[in-house]
Design an enzyme around this catalytic site. Structure first.
Site, PDB file in Angstrom:
ATOM      1  N   TYR A 155       0.323  -0.721   0.214  1.00  0.00           N
ATOM      2  CA  TYR A 155       0.207   0.638   0.003  1.00  0.00           C
ATOM      3  C   TYR A 155       0.647   1.503  -0.087  1.00  0.00           C
ATOM      4  O   TYR A 155       0.066   2.629  -0.517  1.00  0.00           O
ATOM      5  CB  TYR A 155      -0.558   0.266   1.032  1.00  0.00           C
ATOM      6  CG  TYR A 155      -2.315   0.744   0.662  1.00  0.00           C
ATOM      7  CD1 TYR A 155      -2.895   0.948  -0.192  1.00  0.00           C
ATOM      8  CD2 TYR A 155      -2.471   1.906   2.232  1.00  0.00           C
ATOM      9  CE1 TYR A 155      -4.009   1.366   0.037  1.00  0.00           C
ATOM     10  CE2 TYR A 155      -3.319   2.323   1.721  1.00  0.00           C
ATOM     11  CZ  TYR A 155      -4.711   2.994   1.065  1.00  0.00           C
ATOM     12  OH  TYR A 155      -5.711   3.673   1.055  1.00  0.00           O
ATOM     13  N   LYS A 162      -3.035   7.879   3.385  1.00  0.00           N
ATOM     14  CA  LYS A 162      -4.222   8.117   4.024  1.00  0.00           C
ATOM     15  C   LYS A 162      -4.309   8.709   4.895  1.00  0.00           C
ATOM     16  O   LYS A 162      -4.308   9.382   5.939  1.00  0.00           O
ATOM     17  CB  LYS A 162      -5.115   6.651   3.414  1.00  0.00           C
ATOM     18  CG  LYS A 162      -4.816   6.085   2.357  1.00  0.00           C
ATOM     19  CD  LYS A 162      -6.346   7.096   1.577  1.00  0.00           C
ATOM     20  CE  LYS A 162      -6.826   6.561   0.959  1.00  0.00           C
ATOM     21  NZ  LYS A 162      -8.046   7.428   0.036  1.00  0.00           N
ATOM     22  N   ILE A 191     -12.235  -3.993  -0.961  1.00  0.00           N
ATOM     23  CA  ILE A 191     -13.727  -3.544  -1.257  1.00  0.00           C
ATOM     24  C   ILE A 191     -12.573  -4.106  -3.378  1.00  0.00           C
ATOM     25  O   ILE A 191     -11.908  -2.670  -3.316  1.00  0.00           O
ATOM     26  CB  ILE A 191     -14.049  -2.395  -1.664  1.00  0.00           C
ATOM     27  CG1 ILE A 191     -14.967  -2.485  -0.416  1.00  0.00           C
ATOM     28  CG2 ILE A 191     -15.550  -3.171  -2.656  1.00  0.00           C
ATOM     29  CD1 ILE A 191     -15.581  -1.272   0.023  1.00  0.00           C
TER      30      ILE A 191
END
Ligand code: NAP
Length: 265
Positions: A155, A162, A191
């Site tokens: 990530y 984030k 998701i």
């Protein structure tokens, strides 16, 4: 009567029917909001328009959030069409493929700048541009992920982005509180979307998530949409500067045990 009856809500970041923005748009529509949709790229005719029609949305505007003039023009068009707005959703992120697969220390300067510009600064810029037409009692929200506070393999720079996005949420909430405008973030579990497909190893992470989360279930765009309805509605009137986890409880677990090991106890 729907929870968002009489509210004008703008959703930024609709790419297709897998987008979290689509889950939010549908939930807002169900609750009676008057909707506006913004998108980037050239998917208007093929993907965005048919979706906008499904929810009776008349206001569909392209906006590349790296361009100040496009943000200003979009705010101007919203002012003309809606007068005032009550809800602003930022469901936008970007990082290059290299940045989401190589080790974090190999992040390039441009890759870092791009990821933070599109995924974080745009939230500040949209807030600034739309503030003049936000009603008191309004709600602004963005989408974040747990990789901001703990390491999620691959990530990388998006986790750093984030973290900055969540911090921006708190600073914006502090700034706008006196105007009775709330700013919150929703931290969604993994998701399957276009953006997620760019993260190296996403498939394995997605599978592992359902095994490890207390509720033993993956999260859907509808789950996120329902949480967004809460944050957009007057039910969350005294909640601001928060990160609301919609992740089947995943973030609450410190030590993860695989289902096999669990059974052998
Ligand atoms: P998505 O459908 O791919 O949405 C990402 C959106 O960002 C797309 O509509 C994309 O438009 C837009 N975007 C990228 N660059 C842009 C730019 N310069 N200007 C305007 N828009 C731009 O994926 P998603 O998963 O729903 O992502 C929405 C948000 O949820 C993101 O903030 C993401 O980090 C967050 N989130 C996702 C997950 C997950 O597992 N999927 C989990 C937690 C949080 P184009 O595709 O047309 O470029």
């Amino acid at each position: 009567m729907g929870l968002l009856e009489g509210k004008n809500a703008l959703v930024f970041g609709l790419a297709n029917d897998k987008s979290i923005a689509w889950g939010i748009t549908q939930a807002f529509h169900r609750e009676g909001a008057n909707l506006g949709i913004s998108y980037a790229g050239e998917m208007l005719e093929r993907r965005v328009k048919p979706l906008a029609e499904k929810v009776g949305c008349q206001w569909v505007e392209e906006c590349d959030v790296t361009k100040d003039d496009q943000i200003a023009a979009t705010a101007e068009k919203a002012a003309q069409h809606f007068g005032k707005i009550d809800v602003l959703v930022h469901s936008i992120a970007f990082a290059g493929k290299d940045e989401l697969s190589k080790p974090y220390y190999q992040t390039s300067r441009d890759g870092f700048k791009n990821a933070l510009d599109i995924s974080v600064f745009s939230f500040v810029a949209l807030t600034n541009a739309f503030l003049p037409i936000m009603n008191p009692g309004g709600s602004i929200m963005c989408l974040t992920y747990y990789g901001s506070v703990k390491v999620a393999p691959n990530y990388n720079v998006m986790g750093v982005a984030k973290a900055a996005l969540e911090s921006s949420t708190r600073y914006l909430a502090f700034d706008l509180g006196p105007q009775k405008i709330r700013v919150n973030a929703i931290s969604a579990g993994p998701i399957r979307t276009l953006a997620a497909a760019g993260v190296g190893g996403f498939r394995d992470m997605y599978k592992h998530f359902a095994d490890a989360a207390p509720l033993r279930e993956n999260v859907t765009i509808d789950d996120v949409g329902n949480a967004a309805v809460f944050l957009a509605s007057d039910l969350s009137a005294r909640i601001t500067g928060e990160v609301l986890y919609v992740d089947s409880g995943f973030n609450t677990v410190g030590v993860q045990i695989s289902p096999k090991e669990e059974k052998s106890e």
